[in-house]
Design a protein around this motif. Sequence first.
Motif, PDB file in Angstrom:
ATOM      1  N   MET A   1      -3.446  23.103  -3.912  1.00 49.54           N
ATOM      2  CA  MET A   1      -2.816  23.471  -2.649  1.00 49.54           C
ATOM      3  C   MET A   1      -3.719  24.356  -1.802  1.00 49.54           C
ATOM      4  N   MET A   2      -4.470  25.227  -2.467  1.00 44.35           N
ATOM      5  CA  MET A   2      -5.379  26.110  -1.727  1.00 44.35           C
ATOM      6  C   MET A   2      -6.514  25.328  -1.064  1.00 44.35           C
ATOM      7  N   LEU A   3      -6.857  24.165  -1.645  1.00 42.02           N
ATOM      8  CA  LEU A   3      -7.968  23.356  -1.133  1.00 42.02           C
ATOM      9  C   LEU A   3      -7.508  22.210  -0.240  1.00 42.02           C
ATOM     10  N   ILE A   4      -6.205  22.154   0.067  1.00 48.88           N
ATOM     11  CA  ILE A   4      -5.637  20.968   0.696  1.00 48.88           C
ATOM     12  C   ILE A   4      -6.294  20.601   2.022  1.00 48.88           C
ATOM     13  N   ASP A   5      -6.769  21.586   2.797  1.00 48.50           N
ATOM     14  CA  ASP A   5      -7.404  21.294   4.085  1.00 48.50           C
ATOM     15  C   ASP A   5      -8.927  21.201   3.977  1.00 48.50           C
ATOM     16  N   ILE A   6      -9.452  21.457   2.778  1.00 57.54           N
ATOM     17  CA  ILE A   6     -10.894  21.342   2.545  1.00 57.54           C
ATOM     18  C   ILE A   6     -11.210  20.039   1.823  1.00 57.54           C
ATOM     19  N   TYR A   7     -10.483  19.794   0.737  1.00 53.28           N
ATOM     20  CA  TYR A   7     -10.626  18.545  -0.009  1.00 53.28           C
ATOM     21  C   TYR A   7      -9.288  18.196  -0.630  1.00 53.28           C
ATOM     22  N   LYS A   8      -8.751  17.044  -0.265  1.00 55.88           N
ATOM     23  CA  LYS A   8      -7.450  16.617  -0.778  1.00 55.88           C
ATOM     24  C   LYS A   8      -7.656  15.811  -2.053  1.00 55.88           C
ATOM     25  N   ILE A   9      -7.324  16.423  -3.185  1.00 53.58           N
ATOM     26  CA  ILE A   9      -7.466  15.752  -4.465  1.00 53.58           C
ATOM     27  C   ILE A   9      -6.490  14.580  -4.514  1.00 53.58           C
ATOM     28  N   PRO A  10      -6.966  13.357  -4.817  1.00 49.62           N
ATOM     29  CA  PRO A  10      -6.082  12.187  -4.850  1.00 49.62           C
ATOM     30  C   PRO A  10      -4.923  12.369  -5.830  1.00 49.62           C
ATOM     31  N   VAL A  11      -3.787  11.787  -5.493  1.00 50.69           N
ATOM     32  CA  VAL A  11      -2.597  11.909  -6.335  1.00 50.69           C
ATOM     33  C   VAL A  11      -2.858  11.339  -7.722  1.00 50.69           C
ATOM     34  N   ALA A  12      -3.599  10.230  -7.790  1.00 50.62           N
ATOM     35  CA  ALA A  12      -3.898   9.611  -9.089  1.00 50.62           C
ATOM     36  C   ALA A  12      -4.702  10.558  -9.979  1.00 50.62           C
TER      37      ALA A  12
ATOM     38  N   GLU B   1       0.829  -1.216   0.000  1.00 45.47           N
ATOM     39  CA  GLU B   1       0.000   0.000   0.000  1.00 45.47           C
ATOM     40  C   GLU B   1       0.858   1.258   0.000  1.00 45.47           C
ATOM     41  N   ILE B   2       1.849   1.292   0.884  1.00 47.06           N
ATOM     42  CA  ILE B   2       2.737   2.456   0.927  1.00 47.06           C
ATOM     43  C   ILE B   2       3.593   2.507  -0.336  1.00 47.06           C
ATOM     44  N   ALA B   3       4.014   1.349  -0.821  1.00 48.45           N
ATOM     45  CA  ALA B   3       4.809   1.302  -2.049  1.00 48.45           C
ATOM     46  C   ALA B   3       4.045   1.913  -3.214  1.00 48.45           C
ATOM     47  N   ASN B   4       2.762   1.557  -3.337  1.00 50.08           N
ATOM     48  CA  ASN B   4       1.932   2.117  -4.415  1.00 50.08           C
ATOM     49  C   ASN B   4       1.790   3.630  -4.269  1.00 50.08           C
ATOM     50  N   ALA B   5       1.525   4.074  -3.039  1.00 55.81           N
ATOM     51  CA  ALA B   5       1.296   5.509  -2.801  1.00 55.81           C
ATOM     52  C   ALA B   5       2.548   6.331  -3.090  1.00 55.81           C
ATOM     53  N   LYS B   6       3.682   5.902  -2.578  1.00 54.10           N
ATOM     54  CA  LYS B   6       4.922   6.675  -2.745  1.00 54.10           C
ATOM     55  C   LYS B   6       5.413   6.656  -4.195  1.00 54.10           C
ATOM     56  N   THR B   7       5.256   5.521  -4.857  1.00 57.17           N
ATOM     57  CA  THR B   7       5.680   5.456  -6.257  1.00 57.17           C
ATOM     58  C   THR B   7       4.794   6.338  -7.130  1.00 57.17           C
ATOM     59  N   LEU B   8       3.498   6.365  -6.830  1.00 56.81           N
ATOM     60  CA  LEU B   8       2.592   7.237  -7.565  1.00 56.81           C
ATOM     61  C   LEU B   8       2.938   8.696  -7.336  1.00 56.81           C
ATOM     62  N   GLU B   9       3.300   9.048  -6.112  1.00 57.04           N
ATOM     63  CA  GLU B   9       3.734  10.419  -5.818  1.00 57.04           C
ATOM     64  C   GLU B   9       4.986  10.768  -6.625  1.00 57.04           C
ATOM     65  N   TYR B  10       5.917   9.838  -6.692  1.00 56.37           N
ATOM     66  CA  TYR B  10       7.159  10.073  -7.447  1.00 56.37           C
ATOM     67  C   TYR B  10       6.864  10.293  -8.926  1.00 56.37           C
ATOM     68  N   VAL B  11       6.056   9.423  -9.520  1.00 52.60           N
ATOM     69  CA  VAL B  11       5.753   9.530 -10.953  1.00 52.60           C
ATOM     70  C   VAL B  11       4.996  10.823 -11.248  1.00 52.60           C
TER      71      VAL B  11
ATOM     72  N   SER C   1      -4.585  13.875  -9.752  1.00 54.51           N
ATOM     73  CA  SER C   1      -3.635  14.924 -10.152  1.00 54.51           C
ATOM     74  C   SER C   1      -2.784  14.468 -11.335  1.00 54.51           C
ATOM     75  N   LEU C   2      -2.308  13.224 -11.271  1.00 53.66           N
ATOM     76  CA  LEU C   2      -1.503  12.673 -12.360  1.00 53.66           C
ATOM     77  C   LEU C   2      -2.292  12.656 -13.660  1.00 53.66           C
ATOM     78  N   ALA C   3      -3.556  12.221 -13.582  1.00 53.94           N
ATOM     79  CA  ALA C   3      -4.401  12.141 -14.780  1.00 53.94           C
ATOM     80  C   ALA C   3      -4.671  13.528 -15.363  1.00 53.94           C
ATOM     81  N   VAL C   4      -4.957  14.492 -14.490  1.00 53.92           N
ATOM     82  CA  VAL C   4      -5.258  15.855 -14.950  1.00 53.92           C
ATOM     83  C   VAL C   4      -4.040  16.482 -15.616  1.00 53.92           C
ATOM     84  N   VAL C   5      -2.872  16.368 -14.977  1.00 51.11           N
ATOM     85  CA  VAL C   5      -1.649  16.942 -15.542  1.00 51.11           C
ATOM     86  C   VAL C   5      -1.320  16.292 -16.878  1.00 51.11           C
ATOM     87  N   ALA C   6      -1.414  14.964 -16.944  1.00 58.10           N
ATOM     88  CA  ALA C   6      -1.136  14.252 -18.192  1.00 58.10           C
ATOM     89  C   ALA C   6      -2.108  14.667 -19.287  1.00 58.10           C
ATOM     90  N   LEU C   7      -3.395  14.841 -18.931  1.00 63.43           N
ATOM     91  CA  LEU C   7      -4.407  15.251 -19.908  1.00 63.43           C
ATOM     92  C   LEU C   7      -4.131  16.650 -20.438  1.00 63.43           C
TER      93      LEU C   7
END
Length: 328
Positions: A284-295, A70-80, A297-303
Amino acid sequence: METIANPWLWTVFFGLVLLMLAIDLFVVGGGKQHKVSVKEAAIWSLIWISVSMLFAAGLWWYLRDTVGVEIANAKTLEYVTGYLIEKSLAIDNVFVWLMIFSVFAIPPELQKRVLVLGVLGAIILRTIMIFAGVWLITQFHWLLYVFGAFLLLTGVKMWWAADKQPDLINNPLVLWIRRHFKVTEQLEGEKFFVRRQVNGRWVRYATPLFLVLVLVEFSDVIFAVDSIPAIFAITTDPFIVLTSNIFAILGLRAMYFLLADMADRFSLLKYGLALVLVFIGGKMMLIDIYKIPVAVSLAVVALIIGTSVVLSLRRSRIDAAKTDAAAR
């Protein structure tokens, strides 16, 4: 500063970086003045990206066996995700380098030394800024809102200035150097300084290549200030932040020569990068209101990046077709 890394992981990472730098400095181009071909740049760009992804695979494998899948998946996704964000924003840095070399008429065979020093400077600068930034965020959580607002404003500014060209010749930094140093009118090979005899005295002159080096290093500072806060929206783990940043910029020199003859084909990419900064700033402005999942974020940036590249290439083809039609 909380991190998943241990001394062994840090040692492996820094050892790999030193090895890659040695290859880039002494193997790529053999240390000689030469014009890097598009084929050579494409091969080395692929090698750098492959090494970065192999590091991600190795990180996942190690974390899976030590702290769980679980941690391996999360940290690797953060790295990518961090790697993709930093790599995308680095493209804008490459475009600025292209403009600097063009304005000062630096031939391709003389660009290598400046680019090498530019990448080395970027690695040192980002390492210092990342550790400082992580420490500040752990001490002052509200700085995330400051970084978020900064990225929002930077994204809007980048969108507004996407088609504008800065006046590099009259840049305040260049003008300051010209006031404090004598500068030769012509290039002196790869030399940044030369000595000339004037009225029986030896006088030290800076060369135009030194002015270019200063502008390249200054651009590194500006882009580091823009890009490093962006990854803090993904993670504050210093190991993930640093590794994704460093691997993203290690292949910048090869990317530069790959894009040197194709920059005009990506005319809309800056708009895409501006949207990425706005999205990350909003996250970042919404980080304490709603934390957008890293996955997500990756999809949005790639798109965003993928769409801007496709639209840029489509626009380039349309413009080329219009030019051909007008020529007939």
